[in-house]
Design a protein around this motif. Structure first.
Motif, mmCIF file in Angstrom:
data_model
loop_
_atom_site.group_PDB
_atom_site.id
_atom_site.type_symbol
_atom_site.label_atom_id
_atom_site.label_comp_id
_atom_site.label_asym_id
_atom_site.label_seq_id
_atom_site.Cartn_x
_atom_site.Cartn_y
_atom_site.Cartn_z
ATOM 1 N N PRO A 1 0.813 -1.228 0.000
ATOM 2 C CA PRO A 1 0.000 0.000 0.000
ATOM 3 C C PRO A 1 0.844 1.274 0.000
ATOM 4 C CG PRO A 1 -0.947 -1.615 1.491
ATOM 5 C CD PRO A 1 0.353 -2.193 1.020
ATOM 6 N N GLN A 2 2.018 1.234 0.619
ATOM 7 C CA GLN A 2 2.863 2.430 0.634
ATOM 8 C C GLN A 2 3.436 2.744 -0.746
ATOM 9 O OE1 GLN A 2 3.260 -0.265 2.524
ATOM 10 N NE2 GLN A 2 5.396 -0.854 2.813
ATOM 11 N N ASP A 3 3.340 1.781 -1.665
ATOM 12 C CA ASP A 3 3.776 2.026 -3.042
ATOM 13 C C ASP A 3 2.634 2.534 -3.909
ATOM 14 O OD1 ASP A 3 6.332 0.981 -2.417
ATOM 15 O OD2 ASP A 3 5.589 -1.060 -2.737
ATOM 16 N N PHE A 4 1.519 2.866 -3.282
ATOM 17 C CA PHE A 4 0.328 3.250 -4.037
ATOM 18 C C PHE A 4 0.543 4.536 -4.827
ATOM 19 C CE2 PHE A 4 -4.284 4.146 -4.490
ATOM 20 C CZ PHE A 4 -4.672 2.899 -4.947
ATOM 21 N N PHE A 5 1.555 5.309 -4.442
ATOM 22 C CA PHE A 5 1.828 6.541 -5.179
ATOM 23 C C PHE A 5 2.172 6.250 -6.637
ATOM 24 C CE2 PHE A 5 6.006 5.081 -4.040
ATOM 25 C CZ PHE A 5 6.833 5.505 -5.071
ATOM 26 N N LEU A 6 2.631 5.015 -6.915
ATOM 27 C CA LEU A 6 2.932 4.657 -8.307
ATOM 28 C C LEU A 6 1.681 4.703 -9.169
ATOM 29 C CD1 LEU A 6 5.379 1.673 -7.688
ATOM 30 C CD2 LEU A 6 5.969 3.954 -8.511
ATOM 31 N N LEU A 7 0.515 4.436 -8.544
ATOM 32 C CA LEU A 7 -0.728 4.529 -9.297
ATOM 33 C C LEU A 7 -0.975 5.959 -9.749
ATOM 34 C CD1 LEU A 7 -3.293 3.148 -10.330
ATOM 35 C CD2 LEU A 7 -4.349 3.596 -8.107
ATOM 36 N N SER A 8 -0.580 6.920 -8.935
ATOM 37 C CA SER A 8 -0.705 8.326 -9.334
ATOM 38 C C SER A 8 0.141 8.608 -10.566
ATOM 39 C CB SER A 8 -0.276 9.242 -8.180
ATOM 40 O OG SER A 8 -1.070 9.017 -7.045
ATOM 41 N N PHE A 9 1.353 8.029 -10.592
ATOM 42 C CA PHE A 9 2.200 8.159 -11.775
ATOM 43 C C PHE A 9 1.464 7.647 -13.008
ATOM 44 C CE2 PHE A 9 6.158 8.730 -9.267
ATOM 45 C CZ PHE A 9 6.777 9.663 -10.068
ATOM 46 N N LEU A 10 0.896 6.447 -12.894
ATOM 47 C CA LEU A 10 0.218 5.839 -14.036
ATOM 48 C C LEU A 10 -0.971 6.670 -14.492
ATOM 49 C CD1 LEU A 10 0.270 2.034 -13.142
ATOM 50 C CD2 LEU A 10 1.575 3.196 -14.918
ATOM 51 N N LEU A 11 -1.743 7.187 -13.548
ATOM 52 C CA LEU A 11 -2.909 7.994 -13.902
ATOM 53 C C LEU A 11 -2.495 9.290 -14.591
ATOM 54 C CD1 LEU A 11 -5.149 7.516 -10.731
ATOM 55 C CD2 LEU A 11 -5.417 6.446 -12.968
ATOM 56 N N ILE A 12 -1.418 9.899 -14.108
ATOM 57 C CA ILE A 12 -0.930 11.132 -14.745
ATOM 58 C C ILE A 12 -0.399 10.831 -16.145
ATOM 59 C CG2 ILE A 12 0.815 12.950 -14.613
ATOM 60 C CD1 ILE A 12 0.583 12.775 -11.561
ATOM 61 N N ILE A 13 0.304 9.699 -16.287
ATOM 62 C CA ILE A 13 0.800 9.297 -17.613
ATOM 63 C C ILE A 13 -0.368 9.078 -18.565
ATOM 64 C CG2 ILE A 13 1.916 7.406 -18.868
ATOM 65 C CD1 ILE A 13 3.839 7.138 -16.490
ATOM 66 N N CYS A 14 -1.398 8.383 -18.093
ATOM 67 C CA CYS A 14 -2.575 8.141 -18.941
ATOM 68 C C CYS A 14 -3.260 9.450 -19.315
ATOM 69 C CB CYS A 14 -3.555 7.228 -18.215
ATOM 70 S SG CYS A 14 -2.997 5.527 -18.029
ATOM 71 N N ALA A 15 -3.330 10.382 -18.367
ATOM 72 C CA ALA A 15 -3.980 11.664 -18.641
ATOM 73 C C ALA A 15 -3.216 12.442 -19.715
ATOM 74 C CB ALA A 15 -4.086 12.483 -17.349
ATOM 75 N N PHE A 16 -1.906 12.564 -19.555
ATOM 76 C CA PHE A 16 -1.127 13.305 -20.543
ATOM 77 C C PHE A 16 -1.085 12.561 -21.880
ATOM 78 C CE2 PHE A 16 0.594 15.707 -16.914
ATOM 79 C CZ PHE A 16 0.505 16.986 -17.443
ATOM 80 N N GLY A 17 -1.107 11.217 -21.821
ATOM 81 C CA GLY A 17 -1.187 10.462 -23.067
ATOM 82 C C GLY A 17 -2.478 10.745 -23.806
ATOM 83 N N LEU A 18 -3.571 10.828 -23.061
ATOM 84 C CA LEU A 18 -4.866 11.139 -23.664
ATOM 85 C C LEU A 18 -4.876 12.561 -24.220
ATOM 86 C CD1 LEU A 18 -7.706 9.986 -24.147
ATOM 87 C CD2 LEU A 18 -8.386 11.004 -21.972
ATOM 88 N N PHE A 19 -4.309 13.509 -23.470
ATOM 89 C CA PHE A 19 -4.245 14.887 -23.962
ATOM 90 C C PHE A 19 -3.424 14.967 -25.243
ATOM 91 C CE2 PHE A 19 -4.534 16.428 -19.275
ATOM 92 C CZ PHE A 19 -5.859 16.050 -19.254
ATOM 93 N N PHE A 20 -2.308 14.247 -25.259
ATOM 94 C CA PHE A 20 -1.415 14.303 -26.418
ATOM 95 C C PHE A 20 -2.097 13.735 -27.660
ATOM 96 C CE2 PHE A 20 1.771 12.334 -29.171
ATOM 97 C CZ PHE A 20 2.652 13.380 -29.377
ATOM 98 N N ILE A 21 -2.676 12.540 -27.528
ATOM 99 C CA ILE A 21 -3.280 11.898 -28.693
ATOM 100 C C ILE A 21 -4.525 12.637 -29.150
ATOM 101 C CG2 ILE A 21 -4.764 10.272 -27.454
ATOM 102 C CD1 ILE A 21 -2.671 9.548 -30.617
ATOM 103 N N THR A 22 -5.263 13.262 -28.213
ATOM 104 C CA THR A 22 -6.458 14.016 -28.587
ATOM 105 C C THR A 22 -6.076 15.277 -29.344
ATOM 106 O OG1 THR A 22 -7.655 13.187 -26.660
ATOM 107 C CG2 THR A 22 -8.529 15.152 -27.715
ATOM 108 N N THR A 23 -5.035 15.959 -28.898
ATOM 109 C CA THR A 23 -4.584 17.155 -29.609
ATOM 110 C C THR A 23 -4.101 16.809 -31.009
ATOM 111 O OG1 THR A 23 -3.927 18.176 -27.516
ATOM 112 C CG2 THR A 23 -2.991 19.105 -29.518
ATOM 113 N N PHE A 24 -3.478 15.647 -31.144
ATOM 114 C CA PHE A 24 -2.932 15.260 -32.447
ATOM 115 C C PHE A 24 -3.990 14.649 -33.364
ATOM 116 C CE2 PHE A 24 -0.938 11.973 -35.162
ATOM 117 C CZ PHE A 24 -0.173 12.813 -35.962
ATOM 118 N N ALA A 25 -4.784 13.717 -32.846
ATOM 119 C CA ALA A 25 -5.686 12.947 -33.717
ATOM 120 C C ALA A 25 -7.107 12.862 -33.182
ATOM 121 C CB ALA A 25 -5.124 11.543 -33.932
ATOM 122 N N GLY A 26 -7.532 13.815 -32.366
ATOM 123 C CA GLY A 26 -8.924 13.832 -31.928
ATOM 124 C C GLY A 26 -9.286 12.666 -31.025
#
Length: 470
Positions: free
Chosen positions: A83-108
């Motif tokens: 559970p103390q490693d749960f902060f890694l999930l925040s990393f993954l969620l932020i990566i997914c968010a920026f990945g979504l922003f990037f692909i949406t800006t490029f290809a809708g």
């Protein structure tokens, strides 16, 4: 004299009543083939293999990916997280968010059209409809037909397939939290525990309702992505677009007739683009928030253009700048910013994972007694040591303490044998002769090191308490 501001009569007898509720109309899509459909099928096959296949993989006798909530351990391909490693999930969620922003800006909304679970499972359920009820025209007739044995049989077969797909989906999802092999045996032998049965039923019902009954309504009213996507769009974003200048005016004609001879554009108004659309919109009306950019209309329109002998691309992926005859900019500040943030977060995540310790150490002082006098006059402090072996193999660890050369560690055995992914908690006494005390409060450090590998170690700081010396 200036013009008067127009006034609208809003008297009660002048107000037109508007019904805010509209009954959902069934969307019956037509089968089609094309380049973008093949891309989607390949992507869906890969995602299905990942989702349904990963849960059955084993590593060293344990399920490769298992979120063991009762034990508060998360096993992912040989690594165990706490559970103390749960902060890694925040990393993954932020990566997914920026990945979504990037692909949406490029290809809708390419995520929505090709990989969104709601879209993927909706396509599967639509396939089940075609298998059991026939093609588009046959389904429309079946909807309008009175109740009969044939209608009941076809509808029963469709819902049986829907429930089957939903059940397999739910079992797989729950299998990531409860070992899938035991879960399947318990299901077949009717020995499921209450929570497992509840979640299997819940996710079966959720899949059945969302992909079978709600479908595009989830995209229209429940998913926020369609609402905030416009914030990420710009005039260089690739979107599915109808070429209005080339297609208008619309009108039917025979094959081989040049549109210019009839004063028409290339669009023959066959409505094939509407008939294949899973959300039931007409792309010729312009960009709409209901469009998930699955490119079904592109494949259907290209097929019609081929049959008519016209150039493809009446409906195509393009940008607003391109449609206006201007040059599309691939690299632009917003896209570069999202890409840089995405690359930074991925790099930080990889670095964090690569440098994660295979052992953790936590030290807590006994707060009931600050210190006590041991036999022989030495000052003694009591600590609770918690050592977590995060690796996938049993290990023996050595425990030492630093802070003063004369500190003595009193433990039944300085070597701690710990099973993989297990926590060992032991009481530890630390003693020091009074003459070596450096004040009443000394910093000390506990160190735990693997006996077979010095690089596997962890430290934890604490305090050593003593009396005031005169």
């Amino acid at each position: 004299m200036s013009e008067k501001i127009p006034v609208k009569d809003v008297s009660p007898d002048k107000i037109e009543a508007v019904d805010l509720y509209a009954k959902r109309e069934n969307i019956h899509t037509r089968s089609y083939q094309g380049f973008f459909k093949n891309i989607r099928l390949a992507g869906v096959a890969a995602l299905f293999l990942l989702f349904f296949g990963t849960v059955w993989l084993n590593i060293d006798g344990r399920q490769a990916v298992l979120w063991d909530l009762p034990a508060r351990q998360f096993h992912i391909f040989g690594a165990t997280f706490q559970p103390q490693d749960f902060f890694l999930l925040s990393f993954l969620l932020i990566i997914c968010a920026f990945g979504l922003f990037f692909i949406t800006t490029f290809a809708g909304r390419i995520w929505c059209g090709y990989t969104c679970p709601q879209t993927v499972w909706t396509w599967i359920f639509m396939w089940a409809e075609r298998v059991t009820e026939g093609e588009r025209n046959a389904r429309i007739k079946l909807d309008a037909a009175p109740v009969s044995a044939n209608k009941l049989l076809r509808r029963s077969a469709k819902h049986t397939l829907w429930i089957g797909v939903s059940l397999v989906t739910a079992l797989t999802f729950v299998g990531y939290f409860t070992p899938i092999r035991g879960l399947l045996v318990d299901l077949v032998t009717f020995n499921l525990n209450g929570w497992a049965a509840f979640w299997i039923f819940f996710f079966t019902a959720a899949t059945y309702i969302n992909a079978g009954w709600l479908r595009e309504q989830v995209c229209f009213y429940m998913c926020p992505y369609a609402r905030f996507q416009s914030v990420m769009f710009d005039k260089d974003t690739m979107v599915v677009t109808y070429d209005y200048h080339r297609g208008e005016d619309r009108g039917p004609r025979k094959k081989g007739v040049e549109p210019a001879e009839l004063g028409l554009g290339d669009c023959i108004d066959c409505t094939m683009c509407v008939q294949v659309c899973p959300t039931g919109i007409d792309i010729r009306d312009g960009l709409q928030h209901e469009c998930i950019q699955c490119a079904a209309c592109i494949d259907a329109c290209d097929d019609v253009m081929d049959k008519m002998g016209y150039d493809r691309g009446l409906i195509r992926y393009t940008t607003e700048h391109n449609m206006a005859g201007q040059k599309t900019r691939i690299l632009r500040p917003r896209l570069i910013g999202y890409g840089a943030a995405l690359a930074l977060m991925i790099g930080m995540f990889i670095f964090t994972i690569g440098n994660m310790a295979q052992v953790s150490l936590d030290v807590q002082r006994d707060r009931n007694v600050l210190y006590r006098e041991a036999r022989g006059g030495a000052i003694e402090n009591v600590y609770i040591i918690k050592v977590m072996n995060k690796g996938q193999q049993a290990r023996t660890f050595n425990l030492t303490v630093e802070g003063h050369p004369e500190l003595e560690l009193v433990l039944a055995a300085n070597r701690l044998a710990i099973e993989p992914s297990s926590l060992l908690q032991v009481p530890v006494n630390v003693q020091l002769e009074p003459e070596f005390m450096q004040g009443t409060n000394m910093p000390i450090t506990f160190i735990v090191t693997a006996a077979d590998d010095d690089s596997v170690s962890a430290t934890s700081e604490s305090r050593f308490m003593g009396p005031t010396l005169r």
